[in-house]
Scaffold this motif. Structure first.
Motif, mmCIF file in Angstrom:
data_model
loop_
_atom_site.group_PDB
_atom_site.id
_atom_site.type_symbol
_atom_site.label_atom_id
_atom_site.label_comp_id
_atom_site.label_asym_id
_atom_site.label_seq_id
_atom_site.Cartn_x
_atom_site.Cartn_y
_atom_site.Cartn_z
ATOM 1 N N GLY A 11 0.789 -1.226 0.000
ATOM 2 C CA GLY A 11 0.000 0.000 0.000
ATOM 3 C C GLY A 11 0.819 1.273 0.000
ATOM 4 O O GLY A 11 0.269 2.364 -0.191
ATOM 5 N N MET A 12 2.143 1.163 0.211
ATOM 6 C CA MET A 12 2.987 2.359 0.173
ATOM 7 C C MET A 12 3.403 2.622 -1.269
ATOM 8 O O MET A 12 4.007 1.756 -1.910
ATOM 9 C CB MET A 12 4.225 2.191 1.049
ATOM 10 C CG MET A 12 3.915 2.100 2.535
ATOM 11 S SD MET A 12 5.435 2.100 3.523
ATOM 12 C CE MET A 12 4.747 1.953 5.173
ATOM 13 N N PRO A 13 3.064 3.800 -1.802
ATOM 14 C CA PRO A 13 3.299 4.068 -3.229
ATOM 15 C C PRO A 13 4.742 3.847 -3.664
ATOM 16 O O PRO A 13 4.986 3.293 -4.747
ATOM 17 C CB PRO A 13 2.900 5.550 -3.374
ATOM 18 C CG PRO A 13 1.917 5.781 -2.263
ATOM 19 C CD PRO A 13 2.373 4.923 -1.137
ATOM 20 N N ALA A 14 5.699 4.272 -2.862
ATOM 21 C CA ALA A 14 7.105 4.142 -3.264
ATOM 22 C C ALA A 14 7.484 2.678 -3.466
ATOM 23 O O ALA A 14 8.185 2.332 -4.427
ATOM 24 C CB ALA A 14 8.012 4.783 -2.210
ATOM 25 N N PHE A 15 7.020 1.803 -2.574
ATOM 26 C CA PHE A 15 7.371 0.385 -2.665
ATOM 27 C C PHE A 15 6.576 -0.324 -3.753
ATOM 28 O O PHE A 15 7.097 -1.217 -4.428
ATOM 29 C CB PHE A 15 7.160 -0.284 -1.308
ATOM 30 C CG PHE A 15 8.043 0.278 -0.231
ATOM 31 C CD1 PHE A 15 9.373 -0.096 -0.141
ATOM 32 C CD2 PHE A 15 7.559 1.189 0.692
ATOM 33 C CE1 PHE A 15 10.200 0.418 0.846
ATOM 34 C CE2 PHE A 15 8.375 1.721 1.674
ATOM 35 C CZ PHE A 15 9.701 1.336 1.759
ATOM 36 N N GLU A 16 5.318 0.053 -3.924
ATOM 37 C CA GLU A 16 4.498 -0.555 -4.975
ATOM 38 C C GLU A 16 5.103 -0.276 -6.347
ATOM 39 O O GLU A 16 5.159 -1.149 -7.217
ATOM 40 C CB GLU A 16 3.070 0.007 -4.913
ATOM 41 C CG GLU A 16 2.293 -0.374 -3.658
ATOM 42 C CD GLU A 16 1.853 -1.839 -3.687
ATOM 43 O OE1 GLU A 16 2.009 -2.491 -4.735
ATOM 44 O OE2 GLU A 16 1.347 -2.320 -2.652
ATOM 45 N N LEU A 17 5.573 0.985 -6.555
ATOM 46 C CA LEU A 17 6.170 1.350 -7.837
ATOM 47 C C LEU A 17 7.472 0.573 -8.070
ATOM 48 O O LEU A 17 7.772 0.149 -9.195
ATOM 49 C CB LEU A 17 6.439 2.859 -7.868
ATOM 50 C CG LEU A 17 6.916 3.421 -9.211
ATOM 51 C CD1 LEU A 17 5.857 3.223 -10.285
ATOM 52 C CD2 LEU A 17 7.250 4.904 -9.087
ATOM 53 N N SER A 18 8.257 0.392 -7.007
ATOM 54 C CA SER A 18 9.512 -0.354 -7.137
ATOM 55 C C SER A 18 9.246 -1.794 -7.553
ATOM 56 O O SER A 18 9.936 -2.354 -8.424
ATOM 57 C CB SER A 18 10.280 -0.329 -5.810
ATOM 58 O OG SER A 18 10.651 0.992 -5.472
ATOM 59 N N ARG A 19 8.254 -2.416 -6.933
ATOM 60 C CA ARG A 19 7.925 -3.807 -7.274
ATOM 61 C C ARG A 19 7.543 -3.921 -8.750
ATOM 62 O O ARG A 19 7.959 -4.858 -9.450
ATOM 63 C CB ARG A 19 6.770 -4.295 -6.414
ATOM 64 C CG ARG A 19 7.106 -4.462 -4.928
ATOM 65 C CD ARG A 19 5.838 -4.715 -4.129
ATOM 66 N NE ARG A 19 6.082 -4.860 -2.690
ATOM 67 C CZ ARG A 19 5.119 -4.948 -1.786
ATOM 68 N NH1 ARG A 19 3.837 -4.908 -2.182
ATOM 69 N NH2 ARG A 19 5.425 -5.086 -0.503
ATOM 70 N N LYS A 20 6.759 -2.944 -9.243
ATOM 71 C CA LYS A 20 6.335 -2.996 -10.637
ATOM 72 C C LYS A 20 7.519 -2.851 -11.577
ATOM 73 O O LYS A 20 7.499 -3.350 -12.707
ATOM 74 C CB LYS A 20 5.310 -1.897 -10.913
ATOM 75 C CG LYS A 20 3.970 -2.119 -10.226
ATOM 76 C CD LYS A 20 3.002 -0.968 -10.527
ATOM 77 C CE LYS A 20 1.660 -1.184 -9.830
ATOM 78 N NZ LYS A 20 0.718 -0.058 -10.091
#
Length: 421
Positions: free
Chosen positions: A80-89
């Motif tokens: 749910g944290m935007p910074a980590f979600e973007l990294s995973r993608k």
């Protein structure tokens, strides 16, 4: 890399390139501390850099007592944290975090991304940890310099407000100047000014959202709640709160400490100027009422300034001067070309008349004189003067002259008194 500490963006770009090369990582980001927003803001390497930020408490707890830390971005706590979600993608599932400290304070963070924890180069961790300490001093230097420049701009804004406020007499124009300065200092897009009277708050001026509330009033708690999205600054003169100056923005934000300090100074300056203008307006109203009263009095009254020039005369004075043909008087020659004598016939020189003496600061008691022209007696007059002194107690700022025609009283006194048997 850090030959020029003024060009921090260029230095950070070179540092990030060196860190990526050393770690063998194609992904990296720098986060810089922003206490005003309570976050570590991602430094923008280019226009395409996403604005992804991290809460200060999260980063501080993460690096407490360590010089580097590796973590799997697939842990559920990062969901749910935007910074980590973007990294995973983007294929980044592990990160190496390196704190950037200066004087023991965490001023930034370097994050390097890897496809997995196993890809993190363990042999380079000490070198990377040492490398992360270098840009911290550059960051603090730049922030100190930026803070000095911001404070200088704020001080200049306050100075210009003070200069313009001195020449602004109209209250509405003064309100506009205060609002314009508020917007300039804070960068906000809405501001308002309130007055406080007996627990009732009234909005007297505003821009942006505050403009729609102008004229509204109510109990303090209600009105402060209506303006609750804005930051209030009390306009205090001595111990009395005259009102509040509100500054806000459409988007939630926290003002830096130096801006808060500047706004408190502005609120104090605004209170002093508004109180002065209010006192000036009251004095003008009282002077107008006094002038209207004097105008209607049935005795001769004139006011002269410190040079002796006539400032004001009432209706009786104007009629009397027309009657005796004595125009354009001065305090030095208040009787014009008339001949002035004491009741016993002693001549009175122009410089010895009560008005002329009062202009010199000489106490002049009430006097009864005879005014004549070409040997013809015109009137017997009682003259009274009052000098008005400056605050120094010596300089005469004005002279008030009052006269009463007492010819009839003297004629009555000369009539034979009836005998009572």
């Amino acid at each position: 890399i850090f030959a020029s500490l003024r060009d921090v963006d260029e230095a950070l770009a070179r540092f990030l390139t060196l860190a990526r090369t050393t770690a063998g990582s194609g992904f990296g980001a720098i986060y810089l501390r922003d206490d005003a927003r309570g976050e570590f803001l991602r430094w923008r390497e280019s226009d395409e850099t996403p604005e992804l930020h991290l809460p200060i408490p999260l980063v501080e707890s993460y690096f407490a007592g360590v010089e580097h830390r590796s973590v799997s971005l697939d842990e559920p706590r990062f969901d749910g944290m935007p910074a980590f979600e973007l990294s995973r993608k983007g294929g980044v599932h592990a990160a190496l975090g390196l704190p950037m400290r200066h004087g023991g304070k965490l001023v930034g963070m370097l994050g390097l991304g890897f496809p997995s924890l196993d890809a993190i180069p363990q042999g380079e961790l000490r070198a990377l940890a040492a490398l992360a300490r270098f840009p911290a001093s550059a960051i603090e230097h730049a922030r100190t310099q930026e803070l000095g420049e911001r404070r200088a701009r704020l001080a200049d804004g306050l100075r210009r407000f003070g200069e313009r406020a001195l020449g602004t007499l109209d209250i509405a124009d003064l309100h506009r100047l205060i609002l314009d300065t508020t917007v300039e200092l804070t960068g906000s897009d809405q501001a308002s000014i309130t007055e406080v009277t007996g627990g009732v708050v009234r909005v007297v001026a505003g821009v942006g959202r505050g403009a729609a509330l102008v004229g509204k009033e109510g109990p303090a708690a209600t009105m402060l709640e209506a303006l609750g999205g804005d930051e209030p600054y009390a306009m205090r003169h001595q111990e009395r709160v005259l009102g509040h100056l509100f500054a806000g923005a459409a988007a939630p934000s926290r003002y830096r400490a130096e801006i808060v300090e500047a706004m408190r100074i502005l609120a104090s300056m605004a209170a002093a100027v508004l109180e002065q203008r209010s006192a000036h307006a009251d004095a003008e109203r009282q002077a107008a009422r006094l002038a209207a009263t004097i105008e209607q009095l049935p005795i001769f009254i004139e006011v002269y300034d410190g040079s002796g020039a006539l400032v004001r005369g009432n209706a009786t004075a104007r009629v009397t001067r027309m009657r005796f043909g004595v125009p354009s008087p001065t305090a030095q020659r208040c009787c014009g070309d008339l001949t002035i004598n004491e009741l016993d016939g002693t001549p009175v020189a122009p410089e010895d008349t009560p008005a002329a003496q009062a202009l010199r600061g000489v106490p002049a008691p009430r006097r009864e004189i005879i005014a004549s022209r070409d040997g013809t007696k015109l009137a017997t007059v009682m003259m009274v003067t009052a000098p008005i002194f400056a605050p120094d107690g010596r300089t005469v700022e004005a002279v008030v002259l009052a006269c009463q025609d007492i010819t009839a009283l003297h004629e009555l006194a000369r009539l034979p008194q009836p005998r009572i048997e």
